[in-house]
Scaffold this active site. Structure first.
Site, PDB file in Angstrom:
ATOM      1  N   GLY A 175       3.873  -4.600  10.710  1.00  0.00           N
ATOM      2  CA  GLY A 175       5.239  -5.466  10.920  1.00  0.00           C
ATOM      3  C   GLY A 175       4.969  -6.747   9.788  1.00  0.00           C
ATOM      4  N   GLU A 186       9.563   1.701  11.429  1.00  0.00           N
ATOM      5  CA  GLU A 186       8.161   2.394  11.060  1.00  0.00           C
ATOM      6  C   GLU A 186       7.669   2.959  12.658  1.00  0.00           C
ATOM      7  OE1 GLU A 186       6.355  -0.566   7.716  1.00  0.00           O
ATOM      8  OE2 GLU A 186       6.013  -1.208   9.893  1.00  0.00           O
ATOM      9  N   LYS A 240      -8.757  -4.687   6.608  1.00  0.00           N
ATOM     10  CA  LYS A 240      -7.830  -4.355   7.699  1.00  0.00           C
ATOM     11  C   LYS A 240      -8.571  -3.565   8.731  1.00  0.00           C
ATOM     12  CE  LYS A 240      -3.618  -4.789   4.917  1.00  0.00           C
ATOM     13  NZ  LYS A 240      -2.732  -4.118   4.432  1.00  0.00           N
ATOM     14  N   THR A 283       0.907  -1.200   0.302  1.00  0.00           N
ATOM     15  CA  THR A 283      -0.020  -0.003   0.049  1.00  0.00           C
ATOM     16  C   THR A 283       0.953   1.224  -0.070  1.00  0.00           C
ATOM     17  OG1 THR A 283      -1.550  -1.216   1.408  1.00  0.00           O
ATOM     18  CG2 THR A 283      -1.800   0.877   1.120  1.00  0.00           C
TER      19      THR A 283
END
Ligand code: 5RP
Length: 223
Positions: free
Chosen positions: A98, A106, A124, A34
């Protein structure tokens, strides 16, 4: 289908940030498929901002491939914006990240950023975190010790075989955890010696979520 939605979420985030960019802006940029759509779209805005801090080597390469300057986090001040995907998100902006193994960098870039925009497709968006196994980055010599700790709190830890993070460490993917109080769990897990980072992003979660579904992209302000 899912890829089109990932692209739609990325494009919505690009529209959101476009008016906020100027020649001094340094963006935080995440990792994953993404985030890759976001980077590809960002290339068209290349001259509207200064550069980017990357959350992984893969992202660094993709940014450079588009001619976007990649800056060292130590050389810049706080970042105004960070854009990244997630493996799961709640409406309050609590995340599991992760899946791509970049969780530590991140988490660092998220912490350094004033606003975190999370881009996902609707699969999600969850009511409660934990269906996705929790990635945990571990110092290799502590893998068994850390696995026993997670088993002791009800998890099913699995080493991610053959995977080495950008930091030279390993990943345990831990299924079956009760993450009812995800923020407290994040704090506890990151106290275990040998855990570098756990993939819960609650202490510093997302500020906004762009969630692409069949009816378009929903913009969630996490408050
Ligand atoms: C990488 C991540 C990614 O954001 C997460 O795994 C989502 O990836 P994708 O956008 O490919 O579904 O946390 O460490």
């Amino acid at each position: 289908m899912s890829d089109d939605r990932k692209r739609a979420a990325a494009e919505a985030a690009l529209e959101r940030i476009r008016p906020l960019l100027d020649s001094n802006t340094v963006l935080g940029v995440g990792t994953g498929s993404t985030a890759d759509h976001f980077i590809d779209g960002l290339a068209k805005l290349r001259h509207a901002f200064d550069g980017a801090v990357a959350s992984s080597r893969a992202t660094e390469e993709r940014l450079r491939g588009h001619g976007i300057p990649v800056l060292d986090l130590n050389a810049v001040g706080p970042l105004p914006l960070y854009v990244d995907g997630a493996d799961e998100t709640t409406r309050e902006g609590f995340l599991i990240k992760g899946g791509g193994g970049a969780l530590t960098r991140e988490k660092i870039v998220a912490e350094a950023s004033e606003r975190f925009l999370c881009i996902v497709d609707e699969r999600k968006l969850v009511g409660r975190l934990g269906a996705f196994p929790l990635p945990v980055e571990v110092v290799p010599m502590a893998r068994s010790l850390v696995a026993r700790w997670f088993a002791g709190v009800g998890g099913l830890p699995e080493p991610r075989e053959g995977f080495v993070t950008d930091n030279g460490f390993g990943i345990l993917d831990v299924a079956e955890l009760d993450l009812t109080d995800a923020a407290a769990f994040e704090a506890r897990a990151e106290q275990v010696p040998g855990v570098l980072t756990c993939g819960l992003f609650c202490r510093r979660g997302a500020d906004e979520v762009f969630c692409a579904g069949p009816g378009g992209v929903e913009h969630i302000d996490c408050g």
